[in-house]
Design an enzyme around this catalytic site. Structure first.
Site, PDB file in Angstrom:
ATOM      1  N   CYS A 138       0.569  -1.047  -0.134  1.00 58.57           N
ATOM      2  CA  CYS A 138      -0.138  -0.011   0.099  1.00 58.57           C
ATOM      3  C   CYS A 138       0.841   1.316   0.013  1.00 58.57           C
ATOM      4  O   CYS A 138       1.680   1.533   1.018  1.00 58.57           O
ATOM      5  CB  CYS A 138      -0.865  -0.101   1.146  1.00 58.57           C
ATOM      6  SG  CYS A 138      -1.671   1.445   1.605  1.00 58.57           S
ATOM      7  N   CYS A 189       0.180   3.725   2.707  1.00 54.77           N
ATOM      8  CA  CYS A 189       0.446   3.347   4.125  1.00 54.77           C
ATOM      9  C   CYS A 189       1.973   3.543   4.330  1.00 54.77           C
ATOM     10  O   CYS A 189       2.388   3.850   5.505  1.00 54.77           O
ATOM     11  CB  CYS A 189       0.364   1.674   4.227  1.00 54.77           C
ATOM     12  SG  CYS A 189      -1.256   1.145   4.060  1.00 54.77           S
TER      13      CYS A 189
END
Length: 105
Positions: free
Chosen positions: A30, A33
């Site tokens: 991600c 993230c």
């Protein structure tokens, strides 16, 4: 550095904590993230001894992500006395996360 939290340790580390707890639900693949991760690590150093700050890799630990309805990552949940008291979905400035912790201290 933020604490690595797993499905096996979540209840003990998060739900039974006597301190506020911030949990970053993330995954290695991600992109956003990877933007939130360093912020969470900085906060874990700044709030050491006052707040428990950890990360849950949702690819390896899906039980509590599902239980708390984490459908998008990054999602940061703040717990106090075992209850969710704050939620931030997506990337936010460091101050947003700090403010949610300061409100509990």
């Amino acid at each position: 550095m933020a604490l690595a939290i797993t499905d096996a340790t979540f209840e003990e580390v998060v739900l039974k904590s006597t301190q506020p707890v911030m949990v970053d639900f993330w995954a290695a693949w991600c992109g956003p993230c990877r933007m939130v991760g360093p912020i969470i690590d900085e906060l874990s150093n700044e709030y050491a001894g006052k707040v428990v700050i950890g990360k849950v890799d949702v690819d390896a630990n899906q039980e509590f992500a599902a239980k708390y309805g984490v459908r998008n990552i990054p999602t940061v949940l703040v717990f106090h006395n075992g209850e969710v008291v704050g939620k931030q979905v997506g990337v936010a400035p460091k101050q947003t996360y700090a403010d949610s912790l300061d409100a509990l201290l």
